[in-house]
Design an enzyme around this catalytic site. Structure first.
Site, short mmCIF file in Angstrom:
data_model
loop_
_atom_site.label_atom_id
_atom_site.label_comp_id
_atom_site.label_asym_id
_atom_site.label_seq_id
_atom_site.Cartn_x
_atom_site.Cartn_y
_atom_site.Cartn_z
N LYS A 133 0.87 -1.43 -0.25
CA LYS A 133 0.04 -0.43 0.22
C LYS A 133 0.94 1.24 0.34
CE LYS A 133 -4.00 0.81 0.40
NZ LYS A 133 -5.61 0.05 -0.52
P1 NAD Z 1 -12.58 8.26 -2.10
O1 NAD Z 1 -12.21 9.22 -2.24
O2 NAD Z 1 -12.81 7.87 -3.67
O3 NAD Z 1 -14.11 8.42 -1.81
C1 NAD Z 1 -14.05 9.20 -0.30
C2 NAD Z 1 -15.16 9.51 -0.10
O4 NAD Z 1 -15.80 9.05 1.53
C3 NAD Z 1 -15.61 10.70 -0.41
O5 NAD Z 1 -17.68 10.43 -0.71
C4 NAD Z 1 -15.30 11.29 0.84
O6 NAD Z 1 -15.93 13.04 1.11
C5 NAD Z 1 -15.59 10.48 2.36
N1 NAD Z 1 -15.21 10.60 3.50
C6 NAD Z 1 -14.65 10.72 3.52
N2 NAD Z 1 -13.74 11.22 4.85
C7 NAD Z 1 -15.10 10.75 5.88
C8 NAD Z 1 -15.63 11.18 7.04
N3 NAD Z 1 -14.77 11.54 7.15
N4 NAD Z 1 -16.80 10.97 7.08
C9 NAD Z 1 -17.60 10.91 6.06
N5 NAD Z 1 -17.06 10.63 4.63
C10 NAD Z 1 -15.62 10.43 4.28
O7 NAD Z 1 -12.02 7.13 -1.69
P2 NAD Z 1 -12.74 5.61 -2.68
O8 NAD Z 1 -11.58 4.87 -3.50
O9 NAD Z 1 -13.51 5.28 -2.75
O10 NAD Z 1 -12.23 4.67 -0.61
C11 NAD Z 1 -13.23 4.47 -0.34
C12 NAD Z 1 -12.69 3.45 0.81
O11 NAD Z 1 -12.63 2.60 -0.04
C13 NAD Z 1 -11.26 3.51 0.80
O12 NAD Z 1 -10.94 3.13 2.32
C14 NAD Z 1 -11.07 2.73 0.39
O13 NAD Z 1 -9.21 1.69 1.22
C15 NAD Z 1 -11.84 1.48 0.19
N6 NAD Z 1 -11.00 0.77 -0.42
C16 NAD Z 1 -11.19 1.47 -2.27
C17 NAD Z 1 -10.73 0.39 -3.24
C18 NAD Z 1 -11.09 1.38 -4.72
O14 NAD Z 1 -11.20 0.66 -5.83
N7 NAD Z 1 -11.47 2.71 -5.23
C19 NAD Z 1 -10.42 -0.79 -3.76
C20 NAD Z 1 -10.53 -1.57 -2.14
C21 NAD Z 1 -10.74 -0.81 -0.92
#
Ligand code: NAD
Length: 411
Positions: free
Chosen positions: A104
């Site tokens: 990561k």
């Molecule tokens: P992103 O940046 O596209 O979106 C994040 C979202 O969370 C946004 O809507 C943001 O406003 C919101 N957010 C941020 N801080 C917050 C808070 N304190 N309270 C409430 N909402 C909050 O990110 P993403 O890629 O959608 O990732 C989200 C989660 O999924 C993360 O934990 C990431 O590790 C996990 N994840 C993502 C992927 C991927 O393919 N993108 C894969 C596996 C896991």
């Protein structure tokens, strides 16, 4: 105060390792990261000032194949969290049985403060610092919080300046630039496939189920959209700025349009406001944390009323909350299974890049469905056989595969 991310992942590892009678030496071997890289990312801002950020690439374990894991650009990124997320990737790639290890990366930066030009310079500068330790056969980054297909395109382009054309050095790229059709939706789609399976095992239809989603970025928005397509009723959605609620169900495509226009979910026409705390405690069937880690903890776990918690985010539930959920009979679909759809389609992208052969989106979706359902089946069976939680069962599967690969490969 919630437990640190690293402590959380270690606790979950040890719970499974205990059941497997893993020796202390083997535990140490599997827990110790192979390489920790911490770099300075210095860039000139648009106003001429020099800004300095700290970037990380943590390479946890590569016994099963090249390292694989996302890149997070967020102001709360720190060493502890990136290490925890790297370890989660090791178990996750093993749970879905794709030929990778776990890594990561991240930069401690608030992307909301950066102009597009600054974001590009930060990204390219970071690649300048880490390009020697990444690559198609070494370590393949992908999107995570705060990064997207555009950032991945810059990474591929910058990497190429040192090592020549090789789009398989990073996944989650734009479809126009060697990306895979269906990568962007993949994590959210995988979340919904697994939610459907989990509910079905409990004799519950997804159609008509009331769902709350925290986070409306890549994962949350695609999960909400696909849930609605399958008949789920998305009653609440929050993001970093607040949230929206409609007991009749929010119109998810319209909400996506509103977010494209305004940058946040709040003030979506026809909805009532809801806070993140209220959403987590809402009277729904399914709760999907899809934002940051540690949101479900000892302080609020007792308030959770959902029957199913689907960990779309990484590390959203700390051990204190996990214990409360187990006692209350709440099913928790663990992150190392629940959000593995993203890395699975990243794997398809990598395979396509290496073969210079493009798959249709329908094939991507079919293969994703197959891998997610197989992984769910395996974890569900182990949970039943051993009478353990789905989290412990997933760790048993993941640690078992990594452990066997380590022993067979030798030191
Ligand atoms: P992103 O940046 O596209 O979106 C994040 C979202 O969370 C946004 O809507 C943001 O406003 C919101 N957010 C941020 N801080 C917050 C808070 N304190 N309270 C409430 N909402 C909050 O990110 P993403 O890629 O959608 O990732 C989200 C989660 O999924 C993360 O934990 C990431 O590790 C996990 N994840 C993502 C992927 C991927 O393919 N993108 C894969 C596996 C896991």
């Amino acid at each position: 105060m919630s437990t640190s991310s690293y402590e959380t992942t270690r606790r979950y590892f040890h719970e499974a390792a205990e059941l497997m009678d893993l020796t202390p030496n083997m535990r140490r071997l599997l827990l110790t990261p192979e390489r920790e890289l911490k770099v300075q990312v210095a860039v000139e801002r648009d106003n001429g000032e020099i800004a300095t950020y700290i970037g990380y690439r943590m390479q946890h374990n590569k016994s099963r194949g090249p390292l694989k894991g996302g890149l997070r650009f967020h102001h709360e990124v720190n060493e502890d969290e990136v290490l925890a997320l790297a370890a989660l990737m090791t178990w996750k790639t093993a749970v879905v049985n794709i030929p990778y290890g776990g890594a990561k990366g991240g930069i401690s930066v608030d992307v909301r403060d950066l102009t597009p030009g600054e974001l590009e310079r930060v990204t390219r500068r970071f690649v300048d610092e880490i390009h020697d330790v990444i690559g198609p056969d070494k370590d393949i980054p992908a999107p995570d919080m705060g990064t997207n297909a555009q950032v991945m395109a810059w990474i591929a382009n910058q990497y190429q300046k040192f090592h020549g054309f090789n789009p398989a050095c990073v996944t989650g790229k734009p479809v126009e630039l060697h990306g895979a059709a269906g990568r962007e939706e993949a994590t959210g789609r995988g979340v919904v496939i697994l939610t459907r399976e989990l509910l079905a095992r409990n004799g519950v239809e997804l159609e008509g189920a009331r769902v709350a989603v925290q986070g409306f970025g890549n994962v949350g928005s695609h999960a909400a959209r696909y849930l609605q397509e399958l008949g789920g009723v998305v009653v609440g959605v929050t993001d970093a700025y607040g949230g929206v609620w409609n007991p009749e169900g929010l119109d998810v495509p319209a909400l996506s349009g509103h977010v494209s226009d305004t940058g946040k979910v709040v003030d979506f026409p026809g909805s009532d406001p809801v806070t993140n705390e209220e959403l987590l405690a809402a009277d729904v069937d399914v709760l999907i944390p899809a934002a940051i880690g540690g949101v479900l903890n000892g302080e609020n776990a007792d308030d959770v009323r959902a029957k199913y918690v689907i960990e779309a985010a990484n590390n959203p539930t700390d051990p204190a909350a996990d214990a409360v959920f187990e006692k209350k009979g709440i099913f928790v679909l663990p992150d190392i299974l629940a959000n593995a759809g993203g890395v699975t389609v990243s794997y398809f992208e990598w395979v396509q890049n290496r073969q210079h052969f493009k798959w249709e989106q329908a094939r991507v979706r079919d293969e994703l469905e197959r891998i997610m359902v197989d992984a769910f089946e395996r974890v569900w069976q182990i949970a039943k056989e051993k009478r353990v939680s789905l989290r412990t069962a997933a760790y048993l599967v993941g640690i078992g595969r990594v452990g066997r690969a380590t022993v067979m490969g030798g030191i």
